[in-house]
Design a protein around this motif. Sequence first.
Motif, PDB file in Angstrom:
ATOM      1  N   SER A  58       0.796  -1.195   0.110  1.00 19.98           N
ATOM      2  CA  SER A  58      -0.054  -0.025  -0.086  1.00 19.98           C
ATOM      3  C   SER A  58       0.827   1.254  -0.107  1.00 19.98           C
ATOM      4  O   SER A  58       0.475   2.355  -0.812  1.00 19.98           O
ATOM      5  CB  SER A  58      -0.937   0.049   1.147  1.00 19.98           C
ATOM      6  N   PRO A  61       3.732   2.672  -3.681  1.00 18.46           N
ATOM      7  CA  PRO A  61       3.118   3.370  -4.590  1.00 18.46           C
ATOM      8  C   PRO A  61       2.940   4.636  -4.096  1.00 18.46           C
ATOM      9  O   PRO A  61       3.431   6.129  -4.641  1.00 18.46           O
ATOM     10  CB  PRO A  61       1.801   3.006  -5.131  1.00 18.46           C
ATOM     11  N   VAL A  62       2.529   4.881  -3.006  1.00 22.80           N
ATOM     12  CA  VAL A  62       2.536   6.304  -2.059  1.00 22.80           C
ATOM     13  C   VAL A  62       3.917   6.905  -2.045  1.00 22.80           C
ATOM     14  O   VAL A  62       4.016   8.111  -2.283  1.00 22.80           O
ATOM     15  CB  VAL A  62       1.774   6.237  -0.909  1.00 22.80           C
ATOM     16  N   ALA A 234      -1.135   9.899   1.651  1.00 26.45           N
ATOM     17  CA  ALA A 234      -1.535   9.704   0.199  1.00 26.45           C
ATOM     18  C   ALA A 234      -2.006  11.301  -0.449  1.00 26.45           C
ATOM     19  O   ALA A 234      -1.521  11.363  -1.504  1.00 26.45           O
ATOM     20  CB  ALA A 234      -2.767   8.865   0.170  1.00 26.45           C
ATOM     21  N   VAL A 239      -1.952  11.528  -4.767  1.00 27.23           N
ATOM     22  CA  VAL A 239      -2.641  10.627  -5.933  1.00 27.23           C
ATOM     23  C   VAL A 239      -4.171  11.071  -5.828  1.00 27.23           C
ATOM     24  O   VAL A 239      -4.859  11.999  -5.070  1.00 27.23           O
ATOM     25  CB  VAL A 239      -2.471   9.407  -4.895  1.00 27.23           C
ATOM     26  N   ASP A 240      -4.998  10.003  -6.379  1.00 27.85           N
ATOM     27  CA  ASP A 240      -6.393  10.400  -6.495  1.00 27.85           C
ATOM     28  C   ASP A 240      -7.418  10.021  -5.354  1.00 27.85           C
ATOM     29  O   ASP A 240      -6.846   9.390  -4.287  1.00 27.85           O
ATOM     30  CB  ASP A 240      -7.198   9.642  -7.839  1.00 27.85           C
ATOM     31  N   LYS A 242      -9.592   7.898  -4.650  1.00 31.32           N
ATOM     32  CA  LYS A 242      -9.772   6.386  -4.428  1.00 31.32           C
ATOM     33  C   LYS A 242      -8.501   5.855  -3.932  1.00 31.32           C
ATOM     34  O   LYS A 242      -8.560   5.180  -2.943  1.00 31.32           O
ATOM     35  CB  LYS A 242      -9.915   5.939  -5.898  1.00 31.32           C
ATOM     36  N   SER A 243      -7.308   6.338  -4.171  1.00 30.54           N
ATOM     37  CA  SER A 243      -5.748   5.857  -3.639  1.00 30.54           C
ATOM     38  C   SER A 243      -5.981   6.336  -2.293  1.00 30.54           C
ATOM     39  O   SER A 243      -5.612   5.524  -1.289  1.00 30.54           O
ATOM     40  CB  SER A 243      -4.792   6.289  -4.392  1.00 30.54           C
ATOM     41  N   GLN A 246      -8.143   3.934  -0.140  1.00 29.35           N
ATOM     42  CA  GLN A 246      -7.566   2.825  -0.085  1.00 29.35           C
ATOM     43  C   GLN A 246      -6.353   2.737   0.939  1.00 29.35           C
ATOM     44  O   GLN A 246      -6.275   1.827   1.882  1.00 29.35           O
ATOM     45  CB  GLN A 246      -7.169   2.193  -1.348  1.00 29.35           C
ATOM     46  N   THR A 247      -5.541   3.763   1.070  1.00 31.07           N
ATOM     47  CA  THR A 247      -4.402   3.796   1.968  1.00 31.07           C
ATOM     48  C   THR A 247      -4.778   4.091   3.043  1.00 31.07           C
ATOM     49  O   THR A 247      -4.318   3.331   4.206  1.00 31.07           O
ATOM     50  CB  THR A 247      -3.310   5.091   1.346  1.00 31.07           C
TER      51      THR A 247
END
Length: 457
Positions: A58, A61-62, A234, A239-240, A242-243, A246-247
């Motif tokens: 998770s 990508p962040v 995040a 990030v968007d 959604k991300s 999720q994070t």
Amino acid sequence: MFIIDYIVGMGASVMMPLIFIILGLILRLSISKSIKAGLMVGIGFIGLSITVNLMIDSLTPVSNAIVQRFGLHLTVLDMGWPAAAAVAMGTRVGALVIPVCVAINVLMLYTKTTRILNVDIWNLWHHAFTGSLVAIITGNLWLGVLAAGLNCIVTMVIADRTTADVEKYLNLPGISVPHGFSASFVPAAWLVNAIVDRIPGVRDIKIDTDVIQKRLSILGDPACLGAIIGAILAIIAGVDVKSVLQTAITMAAVMTIIPRMAKMLMEGVYPISERIQEIAQSRAGSFGRISIGLDSAVSVGHPVTLSVSMLMIPIMLILAAIIPGNEFLPFASLTGLPFAFVLVTAVCRGDMFRTLLTGLITLSLALLIGTALAPLVTSTAISTGFSLPHGATSISSVDYAGAMLPWVIIKGFYFKTIGIAVLIICALLLALWNRKKIRLEDQELMQSESTQASIGE
């Protein structure tokens, strides 16, 4: 060596249950209790591994988005601890480190210079890492093995000196953490405590989980705290939505699940620990109290440890950009930062302020140490057949190339005979000092038990 390599190659989730089953049988626990203890340890390790990997998947990508957003372009790439461990265990020193460190542990137990029975065999790679770099600079295998042994002794002493804090503040009775990476940050935590305790006003600052929960109500709950910090990271990464969500949910899950997995692992450890204590007491104090040495993963889920670790991700990237002389780009190691703060949290008595302060100091130094050791790390990796990432000419790692202890040992070997002699003398003096502390603690325990017995009568 073939048997040892085969077992280690199975991974911690298989190796640790086997060790605990065999240990239980040696300690004359019943077959059923030994197998149950081993299985619970294995289940706990698998649960911890899955959850930590979930956190890594998770946050990776962040972290990558933060690196790209801040436009960091540094020449020393971060290969992360898994690659560092593979390099360390792939050398000739790595082939010898397990029997050497097990022998050191047994010798220290018999001489009462430690009270830890270390079953965390896999993380002996930290000592192999130091020894492998020394073997490269000296061209001598046995000097590398000596360096690994010195690293082992110092780590065991630090683990001994933090056992009481681990029991009290991490709620792990009978457990020690002789984890090379975690132990390396302890001296800095001791120093921070000593300095802060002498500054009026500052020494009264206290931010622990109780304070957070009391002042922030539900926002101070570990799950909510994880969600908040995950969302902030995040958002910083850009990030968007959604991300971000999720994070946040993933970090909330991590903060909730890891302590429960650690508790499950401890269900397997307790029968072995209690049996060891029974045997030690029945032998009229021949060993005294003995604690089980485990991976720092057993308490990586402490709210303070995880909170500080997540806060340090963007902070460390900023430090990498502004610290003069730094060429190290932290990336792959960022999600392993919780392992750096397990013992720091204990030594700082669960205080978030002091833990974060220690993190700022130690991780700033880690960037410079990682930069300084990069040529050696790169040479060692190439000598083991490790393939450098495409376009990379220099690699390093926060764990373990950014830690103070291996850096000090490696620097000592640069001074050849004098440096080696100083390192050996320091390690022996630390072991003897630890022996003296153990004897005093045993005497205090005996006096306390005697007093309680008198009161009872």
